[in-house]
Scaffold this active site. Structure first.
Site, PDB file in Angstrom:
ATOM      1  CG  MET A 180      21.918 -27.049  11.631  1.00  0.00           C
ATOM      2  SD  MET A 180      23.196 -27.591  12.968  1.00  0.00           S
ATOM      3  CE  MET A 180      24.452 -27.466  12.013  1.00  0.00           C
ATOM      4  N   PRO A 181      20.167 -25.716   9.348  1.00  0.00           N
ATOM      5  CG  PRO A 181      21.165 -23.805   8.620  1.00  0.00           C
ATOM      6  CD  PRO A 181      21.465 -25.145   8.883  1.00  0.00           C
ATOM      7  CG  LEU A 182      13.484 -24.009   7.146  1.00  0.00           C
ATOM      8  CD1 LEU A 182      13.746 -24.422   5.651  1.00  0.00           C
ATOM      9  CD2 LEU A 182      12.315 -24.803   7.742  1.00  0.00           C
TER      10      LEU A 182
END
Length: 126
Positions: free
Chosen positions: A1-3
């Site tokens: 989910m992180p960028l």
């Protein structure tokens, strides 16, 4: 989910940049990010396009400054965020010799429905 978006001045070799990405990813895993959830964009800038205050808040930054912006789901505690900051800064110092003062981190928290990982689908939307 992180960028994770990682910005630095031009001039570092590919191995240095890979190590930065690895350290950031491993620190995010330690903060509860799922394995294999690695999405990073690394961008190098000319000196004229990489502007920062070298003394803001009494922190003495050098031209080796690395700016890391992580967009991820909301919901982590302040303590988890502090642990992430520490893990990244100390990890970068150990891995590539980056000074702790030269690690700038910004978190952007979003709701889960604000992601599409492909196929035009909001995979985390309820």
């Amino acid at each position: 989910m992180p960028l994770a978006r990682i910005d630095l001045r031009k001039g570092k070799d590919a191995a240095y940049r890979r190590e930065i990405g690895r350290v950031v990813y491993e620190a995010m895993i330690g903060a509860g990010v799922p394995l294999k959830d690695r999405f990073q964009v690394m961008h190098e800038h000319d000196a004229d396009d990489f502007l920062f205050d070298a003394e803001y808040l009494g922190i003495h930054r050098s031209d080796d400054l690395v700016i890391i912006q992580i967009t991820w789901n909301e919901g982590r505690t302040v303590e988890q965020k502090k642990a992430l900051y520490k893990a990244i800064a100390e990890g970068l110092h150990a891995a590539v010799g980056l000074r702790l003062e030269d690690v700038f981190i910004n978190l952007v928290e979003v709701k889960k429905e604000n992601w599409s990982f492909g196929n035009g689908v909001a995979q985390y939307a309820t």
